[in-house]
Design an enzyme around this catalytic site. Sequence first.
Site, PDB file in Angstrom:
ATOM      1  N   GLU A 281       0.832  -1.206   0.000  1.00 30.10           N
ATOM      2  CA  GLU A 281       0.000   0.000   0.000  1.00 30.10           C
ATOM      3  C   GLU A 281       0.874   1.267   0.000  1.00 30.10           C
ATOM      4  OE1 GLU A 281      -4.255  -0.104   1.779  1.00 30.10           O
ATOM      5  OE2 GLU A 281      -2.925   0.564   3.355  1.00 30.10           O
ATOM      6  N   GLU A 284       2.161   1.717  -3.425  1.00 32.09           N
ATOM      7  CA  GLU A 284       1.081   2.206  -4.295  1.00 32.09           C
ATOM      8  C   GLU A 284       0.840   3.705  -4.064  1.00 32.09           C
ATOM      9  OE1 GLU A 284      -2.704   0.327  -3.577  1.00 32.09           O
ATOM     10  OE2 GLU A 284      -3.696   1.457  -5.168  1.00 32.09           O
ATOM     11  N   CYS A 301      -8.816  -2.246   3.601  1.00 39.13           N
ATOM     12  CA  CYS A 301      -8.717  -3.513   4.351  1.00 39.13           C
ATOM     13  C   CYS A 301      -9.953  -3.845   5.158  1.00 39.13           C
ATOM     14  CB  CYS A 301      -7.472  -3.536   5.237  1.00 39.13           C
ATOM     15  SG  CYS A 301      -7.180  -2.055   6.136  1.00 39.13           S
ATOM     16  N   SER A 321      -7.445   1.924  -2.473  1.00 35.01           N
ATOM     17  CA  SER A 321      -6.194   1.217  -2.769  1.00 35.01           C
ATOM     18  C   SER A 321      -6.559  -0.109  -3.440  1.00 35.01           C
ATOM     19  CB  SER A 321      -5.456   0.947  -1.454  1.00 35.01           C
ATOM     20  OG  SER A 321      -4.526  -0.085  -1.636  1.00 35.01           O
ATOM     21  N   LYS A 360     -15.818 -10.066   7.435  1.00 35.31           N
ATOM     22  CA  LYS A 360     -14.742 -10.895   6.868  1.00 35.31           C
ATOM     23  C   LYS A 360     -15.299 -12.216   6.339  1.00 35.31           C
ATOM     24  CE  LYS A 360     -11.065  -8.347   7.599  1.00 35.31           C
ATOM     25  NZ  LYS A 360     -10.278  -7.864   6.461  1.00 35.31           N
ATOM     26  N   GLU A 363     -16.330 -11.228   3.033  1.00 36.35           N
ATOM     27  CA  GLU A 363     -15.176 -10.897   2.183  1.00 36.35           C
ATOM     28  C   GLU A 363     -14.537 -12.141   1.584  1.00 36.35           C
ATOM     29  OE1 GLU A 363     -11.498  -9.591   4.107  1.00 36.35           O
ATOM     30  OE2 GLU A 363     -11.291  -8.012   2.624  1.00 36.35           O
ATOM     31  N   GLU A 368     -13.647 -12.140  -6.172  1.00 34.10           N
ATOM     32  CA  GLU A 368     -12.284 -11.633  -6.460  1.00 34.10           C
ATOM     33  C   GLU A 368     -11.216 -12.373  -5.652  1.00 34.10           C
ATOM     34  OE1 GLU A 368     -14.726  -9.772  -5.139  1.00 34.10           O
ATOM     35  OE2 GLU A 368     -15.164  -8.050  -6.433  1.00 34.10           O
ATOM     36  N   CYS A 506     -11.079  -2.331  14.552  1.00 36.23           N
ATOM     37  CA  CYS A 506     -11.372  -3.773  14.692  1.00 36.23           C
ATOM     38  C   CYS A 506     -11.445  -4.235  16.143  1.00 36.23           C
ATOM     39  CB  CYS A 506     -10.300  -4.579  13.991  1.00 36.23           C
ATOM     40  SG  CYS A 506     -10.348  -4.339  12.243  1.00 36.23           S
TER      41      CYS A 506
HETATM   42 FE1  HC1 Z   1      -8.966  -5.781  11.077  1.00 32.94          FE
HETATM   43 FE2  HC1 Z   1      -7.274  -5.947   9.180  1.00 32.94          FE
HETATM   44  S1  HC1 Z   1      -7.059  -4.564  10.980  1.00 32.94           S
HETATM   45  S2  HC1 Z   1      -9.456  -5.253   8.886  1.00 32.94           S
HETATM   46  O1  HC1 Z   1      -9.714  -4.233  11.347  1.00 32.94           O
HETATM   47  O2  HC1 Z   1      -6.569  -4.678   7.959  1.00 32.94           O
HETATM   48  O3  HC1 Z   1     -11.227  -7.670  11.084  1.00 32.94           O
HETATM   49  O4  HC1 Z   1      -7.967  -6.704  13.737  1.00 32.94           O
HETATM   50  O5  HC1 Z   1      -7.704  -8.361  10.539  1.00 32.94           O
HETATM   51  O6  HC1 Z   1      -7.623  -8.111   7.037  1.00 32.94           O
HETATM   52  O7  HC1 Z   1      -4.506  -6.983   9.657  1.00 32.94           O
HETATM   53  C1  HC1 Z   1     -10.425  -6.955  11.179  1.00 32.94           C
HETATM   54  C2  HC1 Z   1      -8.478  -6.363  12.793  1.00 32.94           C
HETATM   55  C3  HC1 Z   1      -7.913  -7.243  10.388  1.00 32.94           C
HETATM   56  C4  HC1 Z   1      -7.440  -7.274   7.809  1.00 32.94           C
HETATM   57  C5  HC1 Z   1      -5.535  -6.620   9.465  1.00 32.94           C
END
Ligand code: HC1
Length: 573
Positions: A281, A284, A301, A321, A360, A363, A368, A506
């Site tokens: 990142e 980028e 993220c 990103s 998640k 996700e 993708e 998180c």
């Molecule tokens: Fe998160 Fe991440 S910080 S998004 O908040 O970017 O869920 O803890 O795992 O993937 O590393 C959540 C937390 C996590 C991702 C990272």
Amino acid sequence: MLNVIIDNQSVQVEPGTTILQAAKKLGIKIPTLCAYQELNHFPGACRVCVTEVEGQRSLVASCVFPAANNMVVHTNTERVRMARRMVVELLLSNHPTECNHCIRNGNCELQKVAEVAGVREVRFPYPDFPKEDMIDTSSPSVVRDSRKCINCHRCVTVCEQVQTVNVLTPSWRGSDVKVSPAFDLPLLETNCIACGQCIMVCPVGALYEKDDVDKVWKALEDPTKHVVVQEAPAVRATLGEELGLPPGSLVTGKMIAALRRLGFDKVFDTNFAADLTILEEGTELLTRVKTGGKLPMITSCSPGWIKFCEHFYPDLLDHLSTCKSPQQMFGAMAKTYYAKTAGIDPKDIVVVSIMPCTAKKFECQRPEMCASGFRDVDYVLTTRELGRMIKEAGIDFVNLPDESFDAPMGEYTGAATIFGATGGVMEAALRTVYAVVTGGNLPDLNVTPVRGLDGVKEAALEVGDLGNVKVAVAHSMANARKILDKIRAGEADWAFIEFMTCPGGCIAGGGGPIPTTNEIRELRSLALYTDDCQVQEFRQSHENPSIKKAYETFLGEPNGEISHHLLHTHYTK
Ligand code: HC1
């Protein structure tokens, strides 16, 4: 100031204070099921908080009834106790009697209130609930069981005011009133961003995560599978609460030990991939700045935020990103880099994630996310689900020894661990971008302006040849909207922006321990900042020896060809 007498004790309060708030000042706990201070949510809906006010003919709901000067209140008379008991009995008479196998058994506010109110019987018949029609399992993240809903409307407020998503709304009238998406659509067909914040405020088991525990037990018992696990940064600062430890306990070593005892073949870490994300990142961002690419660049993220952008700001998707989230980078690397290093056929590898996040789960199922040639992450469990597995396995978590992560995807820096708190991704990125541009370290690695629970935070930093770099951080989608609307209006002069879906980041994700309050958010964040500055040997992602090795032996260079294939993606309208 007003002088109020509650249960023979005097208290001074500001005009506008409710009886409930005044009683709290005296340490008198009036039970309630709908009031929620942090959401400023006082609908007076459940009526459990009834009290007797001298001079008033009826009992009053203390969460909405304003205190007045010289008012005399009684919270514990026979009349109050009988009324409260009746209210709770009426709620229970319209609620399935499934406590012993409800997901909130032992952590249910209705159960607690029934106990406090002294309910020993329910004098009304229970209705027969048509289970199939009333449980919505369409979403990969959130299950809605409207049989258990008690119409407190906390979920409506969080969905509307904290996330500005407005999926959950009250519908119908009178005794038919219920909470549902418009037209009673299944959650999957709505604009739900799967953040799970509705779960975090639900007092009962009407909203909960889609439970994938049995799928993981099955994988662990399959001798043909090599099951590896990764844990999000926030999990090490929250899992302890599920297993009897106080908020803010950093349990990294015990978490690893527990995962080994559950039978995972390798215990790796999402933090390894968080460091990788910073390399990708950061590179980028520098490329966009130097080549006139789309700015401001926004972090990608947090999957609830991605979904929010797709639904509500699709015109701004090219600000995202192209980096996948650390969870997904990890999955792609596990089934390529690790598979190659260990000589294991990727088709036999099962990747399990432990996440503080319900989105998640969604996700990992996105189309993708199959860059390895397989689904990169197979199963996502929330912190709560892992807590339940540990209990089911009879592991004495509190007395476990501290163990260490496995190589080659377990080493991490302090920069990675702070991803779990709002502002952490930004701070981690600034540490590395500064070092890449100037060849030296930030004068102070603690970028404090981006820390803390303010909804929108900004910072400006002199970064060598780049000059003054402005950045912004927001958590919760209501706060993100403030920034997004400025970008839309052409009023944004930030180079880089971090958005996290959940309030606090998180550490307060929709898959974490319940309850979560601002005080608890601060304790959990502090645990991560302590990990960063007191526990980890390295505090900058580019210093991670395992990341250096991964580039040297497999990836080549940040934003190189292999990275682009495995670690980046594009979200489309
Ligand atoms: Fe998160 Fe991440 S910080 S998004 O908040 O970017 O869920 O803890 O795992 O993937 O590393 C959540 C937390 C996590 C991702 C990272």
